[in-house]
Design an enzyme around this catalytic site. Structure first.
Site, short mmCIF file in Angstrom:
data_model
loop_
_atom_site.label_atom_id
_atom_site.label_comp_id
_atom_site.label_asym_id
_atom_site.label_seq_id
_atom_site.Cartn_x
_atom_site.Cartn_y
_atom_site.Cartn_z
N GLY A 96 0.83 -1.20 0.00
CA GLY A 96 0.00 0.00 0.00
C GLY A 96 0.85 1.24 0.00
O GLY A 96 1.76 1.36 0.82
N ASN A 111 -6.13 -5.23 7.01
CA ASN A 111 -5.75 -5.64 5.66
C ASN A 111 -6.80 -6.60 5.15
O ASN A 111 -7.12 -7.59 5.81
CB ASN A 111 -4.38 -6.32 5.65
CG ASN A 111 -4.00 -6.84 4.27
OD1 ASN A 111 -4.39 -6.27 3.26
ND2 ASN A 111 -3.23 -7.91 4.23
N TYR A 141 1.99 -12.61 -7.32
CA TYR A 141 2.37 -11.22 -7.51
C TYR A 141 2.47 -10.38 -6.24
O TYR A 141 3.40 -9.60 -6.08
CB TYR A 141 1.36 -10.55 -8.46
CG TYR A 141 1.54 -9.06 -8.62
CD1 TYR A 141 2.52 -8.55 -9.46
CD2 TYR A 141 0.71 -8.15 -7.96
CE1 TYR A 141 2.68 -7.17 -9.63
CE2 TYR A 141 0.87 -6.78 -8.11
CZ TYR A 141 1.85 -6.30 -8.96
OH TYR A 141 2.01 -4.95 -9.12
#
Length: 541
Positions: free
Chosen positions: A50, A124, A269
């Protein structure tokens, strides 16, 4: 902010947003340690999760201090700011917005009143029943206060409001009542004046790990954050588990049965390559994806090159399995970020070259295999293939170390909408034609899963298969701007005029909410914002 925000991002093509994760969280309970600095370095290690805002809350046992602002971790905090955050407990957060807009009001940690003091919370993930939970907040606490009253439009603001509790229950007891009501993906770190708490959703969609310091404990989104602060890995926080850490030590309780469905895209990823998830190193998994990709989609070529940096491990694996040399054919400028200085039309036309530049001497006349982790809209790959051809590549074969992405994520990854995903409605050869490659190959779902070394039933593959392990509500109760005012709605998932949520979100009703200064939640609790002057009564210097 008057100047450019300088936010770094993963995007290679201006205006072409790739997949983004929701957030990174870091918590520490360690008497005698500089917990604010530990949190700073922990968040620094989680910056990839983030880049919109960052914040740290600390407690010395009697009061909570919070410092947060928009920007990167290194932009928000300096020595002076960290020196004000005293105590032995901390919760840190770095944010990418998936529910709620990118604004100071939505930065975390959030702050709220409890029956016995104050709670600061970092989250999160992404909830799927936020509308239902917001209704519950209004039923239990008709006079809206705290984060929601100050304009926070995120999942954590709703959770924080539910943690208000009552005089007959501690924060721990309130959490055990509230947590089973949450649906979706959530890794929560929260604290009151004396205790650190960590909770993970029953599916364990996002990673959360527990570490040990010589004088305390650390909880973080990834093992890489433990490494950077010198904490030893103990174990993962279990799905459906609530951990409590205070002066009496660490104790654990279950609030729900574990039904593991970890996000496979963390391996593809999202996570740092030096992170370990469920016992499997992320770098090793990505290399193995490349190996399997070479076995599934071989092609005669002269050189294997990655799309930096996310495609590098898979490209290494592809080269190993194929016997074709690995090379660096592209140079990435890692320091290009968003800015308020608008590029001229001439510069804008250079597109991808703002971030990537080909090594012409390496690729000229070569048959190239270009390895990347995923294709979202396809614009980046189209620009990349064109650039490589201009630089003299004889052939460009694109290989993707994951299956086609055909479904959006509702558990904390900000993908494009389904209509924008290039693989939705297009076959592989049609995608190949669209990006201009000589050939295109995607790793099979079976190959991807095998590379993680996890049982298929313990993984969420919804973005590839459309099979969502956590039930979804109807589209009216989903969307990034669900809690924004209806007038500001920006996509079809937001509640419209006929929504049952309209009474809760009506601007006129919002004006009736009493904005409670943060300091009044607890007489020693303060919220601090970096850089910008503060005039809002909901923020205290």
């Amino acid at each position: 902010m008057a100047g450019g925000d300088g936010l770094l991002n993963h995007d290679l093509l201006p205006g072409e947003k790739g997949p983004q994760d929701a957030c990174g969280v870091f918590g520490v309970w360690a008497p005698g340690e500089e917990v604010a600095k530990l949190s700073y370095f922990g968040l620094y290690a989680l910056q990839h999760r983030g880049q919109e805002s960052a914040g740290i809350a600390t407690s010395d046992g009697s009061k909570i201090l919070i410092y947060k602002d928009m920007g990167l971790v290194s932009q928000v905090f300096n020595e002076a700011a960290l020196s004000t955050l005293i105590g032995h407990i901390a919760v840190g957060h770095t944010r990418y917005s998936t529910t709620g807009s990118s604004s100071w009001q939505n930065a975390q940690p959030t702050l709220g009143r409890t029956s016995g003091g104050t709670v600061a919370l970092g989250h999160n993930g992404n909830l799927t029943n936020t509308a239902e939970l917001l209704q519950l907040v209004h039923e239990r606490y008709p006079k809206v206060e705290g984060e929601l009253a100050r304009g926070n439009t995120t999942d954590p603001a709703v959770i924080t409001a539910l943690f208000t509790g009552d005089l007959d229950h501690t924060l721990e007891a309130t959490a055990l009542e509230v947590l089973p009501r949450l649906r979706g993906a959530f890794c929560l770190l929260f604290m009151d004046e004396t205790t650190l708490y960590a909770a993970r959703d029953p599916q364990g969609v996002r990673p959360l790990v527990l570490g040990r310091l010589e004088r305390g404990w650390v909880v973080a989104s990834e093992t890489a954050a433990l490494d950077i602060v010198g904490a030893s890995f103990v174990r993962e926080v279990e799905p459906g588990e609530l951990i409590t850490i205070d002066e009496d030590g660490l104790r654990t309780q279950r609030f729900a049965e574990a039904k593991p469905a970890g996000c496979v895209f963390e391996y593809v990823y999202l996570a740092r390559p030096d992170t370990t998830i469920a016992g499997r190193g992320v770098h090793e998994a990505r290399v193995e994806m490349g190996r399997r990709l070479a076995q599934e989609y071989p092609v005669e070529a002269d050189l294997v090159i990655p799309t930096p940096e996310s495609g590098t491990p898979a490209a290494i694996g592809y080269a190993q399995a194929s016997g074709i040399p690995f090379g660096q054919g592209l140079v990435k400028n890692s320091y290009v970020g968003r800015t308020f200085i608008q590029p001229s039309e001439t510069i804008r036309q250079r597109g991808i070259k703002l971030k990537l530049n080909p090594l012409k001497a390496v690729i000229k006349g070569k048959r190239l295999i270009v390895v990347d982790d995923s294709i979202v809209r396809g614009n980046t790959q189209r620009a990349l293939v064109s650039m490589l051809r201009e630089a003299g590549a004889a052939e460009v074969h694109v290989r993707i170390s994951s299956p086609p992405i055909t479904w959006p994520c509702f558990y904390g990854i900000d993908f494009a909408s389904r209509a924008e995903l290039i693989a939705t409605g297009l076959g592989v050869d049609e995608v190949r034609q669209a990006i201009g490659a000589d050939s295109l190959g995607y790793l099979s779902p079976e190959g991807m899963i095998a590379a993680t070394e996890q049982p298929p039933e313990r993984l969420c593959t919804a973005c590839f298969t459309g099979v969502y392990p956590i039930p979804l509500p109807d589209s009216a109760h989903l969307g990034k701007n669900l809690l924004e005012r209806p007038a500001a709605a920006s996509n079809g998932c937001d509640p419209g005029p006929d929504s049952e949520l309209e009474p809760l979100l009506d601007p006129a009703q919002r004006l009736e909410f009493t904005s409670v200064p943060a300091a009044s939640m607890h007489e020693d609790t303060l919220v601090k914002q970096g850089k910008s002057p503060i005039g809002d009564p909901g923020r205290q210097e």
